[in-house]
Structure formats: C-alpha cells, structure tokens
Design a protein around this motif. Structure first.
Motif, PDB file in Angstrom:
ATOM      1  N   LYS A 258      33.724  39.203  45.190  1.00 34.57           N
ATOM      2  CA  LYS A 258      35.476  40.384  45.943  1.00 34.57           C
ATOM      3  C   LYS A 258      33.483  41.680  46.688  1.00 34.57           C
ATOM      4  N   ILE A 259      32.167  40.973  46.250  1.00 32.01           N
ATOM      5  CA  ILE A 259      32.132  42.123  47.713  1.00 32.01           C
ATOM      6  C   ILE A 259      32.324  41.504  48.775  1.00 32.01           C
ATOM      7  N   LEU A 260      31.541  40.225  49.025  1.00 29.06           N
ATOM      8  CA  LEU A 260      31.337  39.628  50.174  1.00 29.06           C
ATOM      9  C   LEU A 260      32.838  39.554  51.017  1.00 29.06           C
ATOM     10  N   ALA A 261      33.980  39.159  49.724  1.00 31.89           N
ATOM     11  CA  ALA A 261      35.891  38.870  50.531  1.00 31.89           C
ATOM     12  C   ALA A 261      35.375  40.378  51.330  1.00 31.89           C
ATOM     13  N   ALA A 262      35.092  41.385  50.482  1.00 37.36           N
ATOM     14  CA  ALA A 262      35.917  42.637  50.671  1.00 37.36           C
ATOM     15  C   ALA A 262      35.010  43.075  51.211  1.00 37.36           C
ATOM     16  N   GLY A 263      34.070  42.936  51.494  1.00 38.73           N
ATOM     17  CA  GLY A 263      32.986  43.868  52.890  1.00 38.73           C
ATOM     18  C   GLY A 263      33.166  43.308  54.151  1.00 38.73           C
TER      19      GLY A 263
END
Length: 271
Positions: free
Chosen positions: A190-195
């Motif tokens: 989620k961190i990578l995809a959202a960021g």
C-alpha cells in the motif's frame, strides 16, 4: 497473493464510498483534521528537504509520507473522497444529502487540521512571534503562498485558469494514489502503490486543495503579502473545483465505469 485486480478494486471503491457516507460528523471532523495536519507536516518536511538539498525532486520524494499514513490509518481526505463518494450517489446507493454532508465535514476537518498545524508551526518557529527572522523553510512557505494566489491573479483569467487545470491534474494523481492503495493487501504494498502518484503530483508542482489549506495561511503568518480574500478567491475555491473534476472524472469514474460494471454475456446461436 498480495495483488488485488482492478475488478476487485472497483468493488472496493464502491464499498469505501458507502462506508464513508455512514460516518458520523464527529468521526469526519476528527479523521479530517488529522489528515489536514499530516499533509501539512509532509509539506513542511518536503520544504525542509528542498531547502537543504536545493533539489525540489528530493522534497517530492519525501512528501508522500503523510499521505501513506492517512491511507493506512483510514483517515479522511476530501480530495480522495471527491473520487469515491459521488460514485455511490451516481449509482443511487446513497442520497445527495449524505454525499454533500460527508464532503462538507471532511473539508471542514481538513481545513481545521491544516490551519491548526500552521499556527502551531508558526508558534514553534517564531516562539509565538518573539523571533522576527525566518528560516529557509518559512521563506519557501511565504514564496509559495504568494505564487499560489497573487501570482495567478497578476495574469488575470489566464492565471486562474492555469490554477484550475493544475488542480485537475493534481487530483487525478492524488485519487490514483487512493485507488492504487487498494491494489495491495500488505502495508508495504500500500505504501509503494499509494506513494508513487503522490510523488508525481508534488514533483510537478500541481495544486492540491488540502495542501494549500496549510501552505497559504502559513505563508500569511510568516509575512506573505496575501489576504484572506486572495487565498479563497485566487486559489482555494478554484483549486477545490478543479480537484473535484480531476479526481471524479479521471480517476473515480474512469476506473469504476470500466472495471466496476458487470459485462453482459454475448448471446450466440449455434446452428
């Protein structure tokens, strides 16, 4: 598997929109205020990174930290809600009153948290007005505050239209970050995809309504030549409208109406 395919994401988008519409005013204000403050903290961090390295790209690289905290904790950001909540109304799953109530109180919460952090940051930096000399971060806030308001106003309708278009492009990416976070079940995913989309919008210098709820009043506190009417007439209202169009049209409707609708089977006759 960690990956969630787009059809499942489209369903998640609708479920999220309905759940958001059911939140109480208290929850919307609390979660909205936390989101506003977290984005404000991220802007401050990004400006610090930019001032120390003289590379705006480094500032954009660290800026998404606040957004991913918002996503992981399930807080409320009105720019993200622009892409989701109206979908539930379009599909007649919530009323217009429920949609408008949700968006209004999240907007109010974001504004409250952003301005509160601006006031706290000003108090901490200037020792509540006792120190008149400001540092590099504060100078960047003053410059950004003026550029985002009177800077556009100086070019008349063309300048204001530029702010509007930048707001559309901005929330296209911000809401893509919201939707991208739904493509993973893991925290790291989620961190990578959202960021990634958030990095894009900040690096390109687009206009985000909630970011501006901090940047412009903070700049005013540090001496920017900007009035309340400048803030709202030359930026906040125009940027909010652009964010609505960009988030809803290019992300919410774009993703949901290509993946969220059941495909009708094609009938065939075998002779």
């Amino acid at each position: 598997m960690d990956y969630i395919n787009p059809k499942e994401v489209a369903n998640t988008m609708m479920v999220a929109a309905i759940n958001k519409s059911k939140l109480s005013v208290k929850d919307l204000l609390i979660r909205g205020s936390l989101s506003g403050a977290l984005l404000a903290i991220s802007v401050t961090l990004a400006f610090m990174a930019t001032s120390q390295t003289n590379l705006s790209l480094i500032g954009a690289f660290v800026f998404p930290v606040g957004f991913v905290i918002i996503v992981i904790l399930g807080l409320e950001l009105v720019t993200g809600s622009f892409s989701l909540v109206p979908l539930a109304w379009f599909e007649k799953k919530i009323s217009a009153v429920a949609m408008l109530t949700n968006l209004f109180w999240v907007f109010a919460g974001n504004l409250l948290g952003s301005v509160l952090f601006a006031l706290m940051f000003w108090s901490a930096t200037t020792e509540t007005g006792q120190i008149s000399q400001i540092g590099a971060v504060e100078q960047l806030l003053v410059k950004a505050s003026e550029n985002k308001t009177i800077g556009y106003a100086q070019h008349g309708a063309a300048g204001l239209f530029s702010a509007f278009v930048k707001a559309i492009l901005c929330n296209w990416m911000v809401c893509m970050g919201v939707v991208m976070s739904m493509t993973s079940r893991s925290t790291l995913g989620k961190i990578l995809a959202a960021g990634i989309p958030i990095f894009i919008f900040f690096a390109l210098g687009y206009e985000h309504a909630v970011v501006n709820m901090f940047v412009i009043p903070a700049g005013m506190m540090f001496g920017a030549n900007v009035t309340l009417s400048d803030w709202w007439l030359y930026n906040q209202l125009i940027v909010t409208l652009g964010n609505i169009i960009g988030g809803l049209l290019f992300t919410g409707m774009g993703i949901y109406y290509t993946y969220g609708k059941e495909e009708k089977p094609v009938s065939s006759t075998i002779k």
